[in-house]
Design a protein around this motif. Structure first.
Motif, mmCIF file in Angstrom:
data_model
loop_
_atom_site.group_PDB
_atom_site.id
_atom_site.type_symbol
_atom_site.label_atom_id
_atom_site.label_comp_id
_atom_site.label_asym_id
_atom_site.label_seq_id
_atom_site.Cartn_x
_atom_site.Cartn_y
_atom_site.Cartn_z
ATOM 1 N N GLN A 54 0.819 -1.216 0.000
ATOM 2 C CA GLN A 54 0.000 0.000 0.000
ATOM 3 C C GLN A 54 0.853 1.265 0.000
ATOM 4 O O GLN A 54 0.547 2.218 -0.727
ATOM 5 N N PRO A 55 1.955 1.328 0.768
ATOM 6 C CA PRO A 55 2.814 2.518 0.690
ATOM 7 C C PRO A 55 3.404 2.740 -0.703
ATOM 8 O O PRO A 55 3.541 3.883 -1.148
ATOM 9 N N THR A 56 3.751 1.650 -1.398
ATOM 10 C CA THR A 56 4.275 1.794 -2.761
ATOM 11 C C THR A 56 3.205 2.331 -3.696
ATOM 12 O O THR A 56 3.456 3.229 -4.509
ATOM 13 N N ARG A 58 0.668 4.152 -2.892
ATOM 14 C CA ARG A 58 0.446 5.562 -2.550
ATOM 15 C C ARG A 58 1.542 6.443 -3.145
ATOM 16 O O ARG A 58 1.267 7.521 -3.682
#
Length: 232
Positions: A54-56, A58
């Motif tokens: 999810q951070p990637t 985003r």
């Protein structure tokens, strides 16, 4: 031409700028974004479908936004009784690029394409955004959607008045297309001082207090704050 643009700018330049190691995953991410035009953004699902964290996802989405590939349309926040949806909707600045990423190369393909409606909606909203930017104005654009299913595609707030706009790709206008505008007007009159239906036909008229505006005349309606010729 769009293939060259995607290869040089999106695949090469953005990849180098963000030091993206897996080009195939990044390309998959961008294509999945195109498949979500006009939809509520669920970053967790987008990340899972791409196969990244999810951070990637985003970080990649932020990269696309910063380089004017995509933008998020935020929901209207108001003190209303109904529970409002808080997630933004995802759109492309260039609908041609979104169509290319979806494998659409001929206009005839749009006739039966499942994303015909969302792409038309994307085109109208991006035109509204460009209209404001080209005049040095910061667009106050949003959409309305509540947990009961009531949704209006585009809200524009201006000092003089507000506009509530439904967007339909069909060339024929029916009365049921106007119902959501009437329902929102009863719920939130401050957001619906001017009600407009932008459609895929050529008709400019006024029906039940709603301006019916063809997509080609949409900029004129935005410019004058009144119905285009034929809609009065």
């Amino acid at each position: 031409m769009l293939a060259d643009y995607f290869e040089t700018f999106v695949q090469r330049d953005l990849r180098q700028l963000a030091q993206i190691r897996d080009l195939a995953l990044f390309e998959r991410f961008v294509r999945l974004c195109a498949g979500r035009v006009g939809q509520l953004l669920n970053l967790n699902n987008l990340a899972a479908d791409t196969g990244v964290s999810q951070p990637t996802a985003r970080a990649w989405l932020t990269l696309l936004e910063a380089n004017y590939i995509v933008f998020q349309l935020q929901p209207r926040h108001a003190n209303l009784r109904k529970r409002l949806i808080r997630s933004p909707k995802l759109y492309f600045h260039d609908v041609g690029l979104a169509s290319f990423l979806l494998g659409i190369s001929q206009q005839s393909q749009l006739t039966t394409h499942p994303l015909r409606g969302p792409l038309f909606e994307n085109l109208a909203i991006s035109e509204a955004m460009k209209w404001h930017f080209n005049r040095g104005r910061r667009p106050q654009l949003s959409f309305y959607r509540d947990s009961g299913g009531l949704e209006v595609d585009l809200l524009i707030e201006r000092p003089a008045h507000s506009l509530a706009i439904e967007i339909k790709s069909g060339a024929t206008v029916s009365s049921d297309m106007l119902s959501t505008l009437h329902r929102l007007a009863a719920l939130d009159p401050s957001a619906t001082e001017i009600r407009m239906l932008v459609h895929g036909g050529s008709l400019n008229a006024t029906r039940e207090g709603v301006w019916l505006v063809s997509l080609s005349d949409f900029p004129a309606a935005l410019a004058h704050g009144e119905p285009p010729a034929g809609a009065r």
